[in-house]
Design a protein around this motif. Sequence first.
Motif, short mmCIF file in Angstrom:
data_model
loop_
_atom_site.label_atom_id
_atom_site.label_comp_id
_atom_site.label_asym_id
_atom_site.label_seq_id
_atom_site.Cartn_x
_atom_site.Cartn_y
_atom_site.Cartn_z
N PHE A 133 0.86 -1.17 0.00
CA PHE A 133 0.00 0.00 0.00
C PHE A 133 0.90 1.23 0.00
CE2 PHE A 133 -2.23 3.28 2.61
CZ PHE A 133 -3.25 3.56 1.70
N TYR A 135 1.21 5.45 0.19
CA TYR A 135 0.52 6.68 0.57
C TYR A 135 1.52 7.82 0.64
CZ TYR A 135 2.27 5.91 5.36
OH TYR A 135 3.07 5.72 6.46
N VAL A 177 -8.88 5.48 0.55
CA VAL A 177 -8.06 4.33 0.95
C VAL A 177 -8.78 3.03 0.63
CG1 VAL A 177 -6.95 3.17 2.89
CG2 VAL A 177 -6.95 5.66 2.78
N GLU A 179 -10.90 2.43 -1.69
CA GLU A 179 -10.85 2.20 -3.13
C GLU A 179 -9.51 1.62 -3.54
OE1 GLU A 179 -12.00 2.07 -7.10
OE2 GLU A 179 -13.21 2.36 -5.29
N LYS A 180 -8.42 2.10 -2.94
CA LYS A 180 -7.08 1.58 -3.26
C LYS A 180 -6.92 0.12 -2.84
CE LYS A 180 -4.60 6.00 -2.89
NZ LYS A 180 -3.57 6.76 -2.14
#
Length: 241
Positions: A133, A135, A177, A179-180
Amino acid sequence: MIQIAVCDDSQQWIGTISTLLTNFQEKYHEELQIEEYSSGQELLADYEKGERFDLLYLDIEMEEMDGIHTASHIRQRDNRLLIVYVSGHEEYLRELFETEPFRFIQKPIEEQRFEEVFCKAVERISSRKKQYFYYQSGKNIVKLLVQNIIYIESDKRKVIIHTITDTREYYDKLDVVEEKLKEMRFVRIHKAYLVNMDHIEAFQYDRVALSDGTFLSISEKNRPRMREMFWEYCREDGGND
């Protein structure tokens, strides 16, 4: 590399399983590290020292400490380990559910069944290890291993990421988040919480217990979807496909 433990009080079965795994290593070009244990006590002693595995082949009927009790102790320290029970006894299946097994293989071992389970396990382990992930925090792009995320919460304009080692926060919306992470094993249980299914220890009607000891409420709106996703998750982990 995939870390594998084989635990059986029969040296014959340890040899059989290790030989099959070695053959698969060559066939599928997977790098495997295989550790052999002749008792549950030996395996737990290494866990106490910090040893961890991706996959465990575990006999049920062993002297002194059987496979079910061994797995129960391990689950207190490691909820991500894939446990494959290898046994000639099916009457324990109800008890096995408590330790969240990945699969059950009956003795004598059918090589085709063993290979199918191995491939499923490798697929699961590989997918976990490859997911990240990303960010943005200030001017930095941060890369975080998905398997280490326990849950994510929103607090006004901030997103707070709770991992197995620490807590991070940055400015974003939880909807973004979610959606990711939509292709990964996360579920929205509340407008403020996004939970990693792999870190759910127990599921109740209105809350979940997580691997770090946290209890989170499930909103009334999300309860039907949460229940459906959780049981689907259990079927994927414990089914015999």
